[in-house]
Design a protein around this motif. Sequence first.
Motif, PDB file in Angstrom:
ATOM      1  N   ASP A  29     -21.556 -38.841 -11.161  1.00  0.00           N
ATOM      2  CA  ASP A  29     -20.575 -38.297 -11.282  1.00  0.00           C
ATOM      3  C   ASP A  29     -20.119 -36.434 -11.922  1.00  0.00           C
ATOM      4  O   ASP A  29     -18.737 -36.384 -11.192  1.00  0.00           O
ATOM      5  CB  ASP A  29     -20.080 -39.109 -12.364  1.00  0.00           C
ATOM      6  CG  ASP A  29     -19.556 -40.568 -12.239  1.00  0.00           C
ATOM      7  OD1 ASP A  29     -19.647 -40.670 -11.077  1.00  0.00           O
ATOM      8  OD2 ASP A  29     -19.643 -41.157 -12.957  1.00  0.00           O
ATOM      9  N   GLU A  30     -20.793 -36.039 -11.891  1.00  0.00           N
ATOM     10  CA  GLU A  30     -21.030 -34.486 -12.514  1.00  0.00           C
ATOM     11  C   GLU A  30     -20.770 -34.013 -10.845  1.00  0.00           C
ATOM     12  O   GLU A  30     -19.944 -32.545 -10.927  1.00  0.00           O
ATOM     13  CB  GLU A  30     -22.059 -34.834 -13.659  1.00  0.00           C
ATOM     14  CG  GLU A  30     -21.924 -32.894 -13.675  1.00  0.00           C
ATOM     15  CD  GLU A  30     -22.732 -32.687 -14.464  1.00  0.00           C
ATOM     16  OE1 GLU A  30     -23.968 -31.443 -14.383  1.00  0.00           O
ATOM     17  OE2 GLU A  30     -23.205 -32.703 -15.596  1.00  0.00           O
ATOM     18  N   LYS A  38     -17.991 -33.313  -9.740  1.00  0.00           N
ATOM     19  CA  LYS A  38     -17.235 -32.510 -10.455  1.00  0.00           C
ATOM     20  C   LYS A  38     -17.236 -31.337 -10.045  1.00  0.00           C
ATOM     21  O   LYS A  38     -16.760 -30.019 -10.060  1.00  0.00           O
ATOM     22  CB  LYS A  38     -17.522 -32.164 -12.391  1.00  0.00           C
ATOM     23  CG  LYS A  38     -17.633 -30.841 -13.298  1.00  0.00           C
ATOM     24  CD  LYS A  38     -17.737 -31.323 -14.205  1.00  0.00           C
ATOM     25  CE  LYS A  38     -17.231 -30.232 -15.190  1.00  0.00           C
ATOM     26  NZ  LYS A  38     -17.954 -30.131 -16.770  1.00  0.00           N
ATOM     27  N   VAL A  39     -18.823 -30.939  -9.816  1.00  0.00           N
ATOM     28  CA  VAL A  39     -18.997 -29.386  -9.404  1.00  0.00           C
ATOM     29  C   VAL A  39     -17.835 -28.527  -8.305  1.00  0.00           C
ATOM     30  O   VAL A  39     -17.799 -27.915  -7.833  1.00  0.00           O
ATOM     31  CB  VAL A  39     -20.489 -29.261  -8.940  1.00  0.00           C
ATOM     32  CG1 VAL A  39     -20.990 -28.092  -7.979  1.00  0.00           C
ATOM     33  CG2 VAL A  39     -21.468 -29.190 -10.443  1.00  0.00           C
ATOM     34  N   ARG A  90     -29.893 -34.528  -7.693  1.00  0.00           N
ATOM     35  CA  ARG A  90     -30.128 -36.258  -8.931  1.00  0.00           C
ATOM     36  C   ARG A  90     -30.929 -37.400  -7.971  1.00  0.00           C
ATOM     37  O   ARG A  90     -30.694 -37.610  -7.082  1.00  0.00           O
ATOM     38  CB  ARG A  90     -28.412 -36.443  -9.431  1.00  0.00           C
ATOM     39  CG  ARG A  90     -28.086 -35.602  -9.147  1.00  0.00           C
ATOM     40  CD  ARG A  90     -27.994 -34.562 -10.233  1.00  0.00           C
ATOM     41  NE  ARG A  90     -27.152 -33.752 -10.840  1.00  0.00           N
ATOM     42  CZ  ARG A  90     -26.739 -32.512 -11.965  1.00  0.00           C
ATOM     43  NH1 ARG A  90     -28.085 -32.813 -12.598  1.00  0.00           N
ATOM     44  NH2 ARG A  90     -25.625 -31.979 -12.485  1.00  0.00           N
ATOM     45  N   THR A 102     -26.979 -27.380  -5.447  1.00  0.00           N
ATOM     46  CA  THR A 102     -26.819 -28.636  -6.525  1.00  0.00           C
ATOM     47  C   THR A 102     -28.353 -29.356  -7.317  1.00  0.00           C
ATOM     48  O   THR A 102     -29.575 -28.759  -6.518  1.00  0.00           O
ATOM     49  CB  THR A 102     -25.424 -29.441  -5.963  1.00  0.00           C
ATOM     50  OG1 THR A 102     -26.837 -30.665  -5.512  1.00  0.00           O
ATOM     51  CG2 THR A 102     -24.291 -28.889  -5.927  1.00  0.00           C
ATOM     52  N   GLY A 151     -23.954 -41.612 -14.260  1.00  0.00           N
ATOM     53  CA  GLY A 151     -23.126 -40.244 -14.542  1.00  0.00           C
ATOM     54  C   GLY A 151     -24.324 -38.666 -13.989  1.00  0.00           C
ATOM     55  O   GLY A 151     -22.442 -37.911 -14.089  1.00  0.00           O
ATOM     56  N   LEU A 152     -24.754 -38.759 -13.672  1.00  0.00           N
ATOM     57  CA  LEU A 152     -25.126 -37.606 -13.176  1.00  0.00           C
ATOM     58  C   LEU A 152     -24.878 -37.551 -11.695  1.00  0.00           C
ATOM     59  O   LEU A 152     -24.332 -35.948 -11.063  1.00  0.00           O
ATOM     60  CB  LEU A 152     -26.203 -37.276 -12.541  1.00  0.00           C
ATOM     61  CG  LEU A 152     -27.348 -37.278 -14.147  1.00  0.00           C
ATOM     62  CD1 LEU A 152     -29.007 -37.686 -14.034  1.00  0.00           C
ATOM     63  CD2 LEU A 152     -26.573 -36.164 -15.136  1.00  0.00           C
ATOM     64  N   ASP A 203     -24.030 -25.735 -17.103  1.00  0.00           N
ATOM     65  CA  ASP A 203     -22.811 -26.455 -16.950  1.00  0.00           C
ATOM     66  C   ASP A 203     -23.072 -25.683 -15.287  1.00  0.00           C
ATOM     67  O   ASP A 203     -23.058 -24.864 -14.767  1.00  0.00           O
ATOM     68  CB  ASP A 203     -21.365 -25.863 -17.346  1.00  0.00           C
ATOM     69  CG  ASP A 203     -20.627 -26.959 -16.526  1.00  0.00           C
ATOM     70  OD1 ASP A 203     -21.153 -27.818 -16.032  1.00  0.00           O
ATOM     71  OD2 ASP A 203     -19.622 -26.780 -16.857  1.00  0.00           O
ATOM     72  N   ALA A 206     -21.393 -27.009 -13.001  1.00  0.00           N
ATOM     73  CA  ALA A 206     -20.289 -26.775 -12.164  1.00  0.00           C
ATOM     74  C   ALA A 206     -19.668 -25.154 -12.865  1.00  0.00           C
ATOM     75  O   ALA A 206     -18.877 -24.663 -11.313  1.00  0.00           O
ATOM     76  CB  ALA A 206     -18.678 -27.902 -12.974  1.00  0.00           C
TER      77      ALA A 206
END
Length: 409
Positions: free
Chosen positions: A311-312, A315-316, A302, A299, A308-309, A275, A277
Amino acid sequence: MEIVILAVVIAVVMVGAIGGLVVGSRKKKQLPPAKAPSSTPTITRPPAEPHVGDEAETPHDEPRRTIEEVDLPVAEPSASAPVVVDEPEAPEAPPAPEIETPEPTAGRLVRLRARLSRSQNALGKGLLTLLSREHLDEDTWEEIEDTLLTADVGVAPTQELVERLRERVRVLGTRTPEELRALLREELLALVGPDLDRAVKTESGLETPGIVMVVGVNGTGKTTTTGKLARVLVADGRSVVLGAADTFRAAAADQLQTWGERVGARTVRGPEGGDPASIAFDAVKEGIADGADVVLIDTAGRLHTKAGLMDELGKVKRVVEKHAPLDEVLLVLDATTGQNGLVQARVFAEVVDVTGIVLTKLDGTAKGGIVVAVQRELGVPVKLVGLGEGADDLAPFEPEAFVDALIGD
């Protein structure tokens, strides 16, 4: 009866007499006389081999001993040197990497100016050649526009620059080469933006370290840029912790850790495919515990088309801010991608609040106008530029040195 007894006695007496005579004759037998010595040596034969039992000293009728009564023989120390058995040598631990001293950042772009000018001179020389024509008609101004557009300056900035140049040339009248160069330098510098704040924010103003997150598409040199940025900060006397949150690209964490070890920066990493994050969270936590000045978080690169990626990635950012606010979000762009880089920049800016641009591979393209275009697109300044493959080829962006490289000497 008496006669029989008498005969037996006589027989015994006779046997005894005969035995005495035999014994006496044996005693009287003499050895043969010794022979005189001769020149031939006498050969003595070895005695015959003893028969079984001849050398036994213990009678066979002695009682047998039990196993408890028998003592094992004591080994006598050998006079010869002990035999040393070679044991396999343990593998040597790899030597600790030598800590390097990065090149000072002050004036680094100025020192790299020659390398930058070799690839950027096409823009400056092209403009100077067109402006030096005796008659600047509409066709000439169109060529000037085409030159700027080809250099990825962008449509709106190109139109602004051409209008300003036309006005200045009309007022100036007669133009010498020196006047044209000064005019072009002034207008390009105004277009690049000399008054923008280009300092990389690495001080939070709190008790926590400065937190910098590096984002960008795969292939732009993002992980390498993060490692080079660590060198820039170490050269300025800052302590750095690296967070290897790019867990989806093979060997990304190893690559970042290698960069960190070269300057003595610690790297926080996790399992491949873990993960991102969580790793970013742990990196900030370790940076706070170690009292580091800056935490750099690399990071995953992407593809900007995968919502979707992306969005992740958001999140980080949210997870990191549970420890402390982000001080800087640097977007790494490949200068050779031109206008496609602007598409990437727009998408990333929608997910995270980009505060600065890092342009890599700027020495490999004549399209230096991307500096102007990306600043206009995002409203944020270019703060760092990459000018080669060397470890210290990442430099703070200096507008004056950049424009001087564009127009040449």
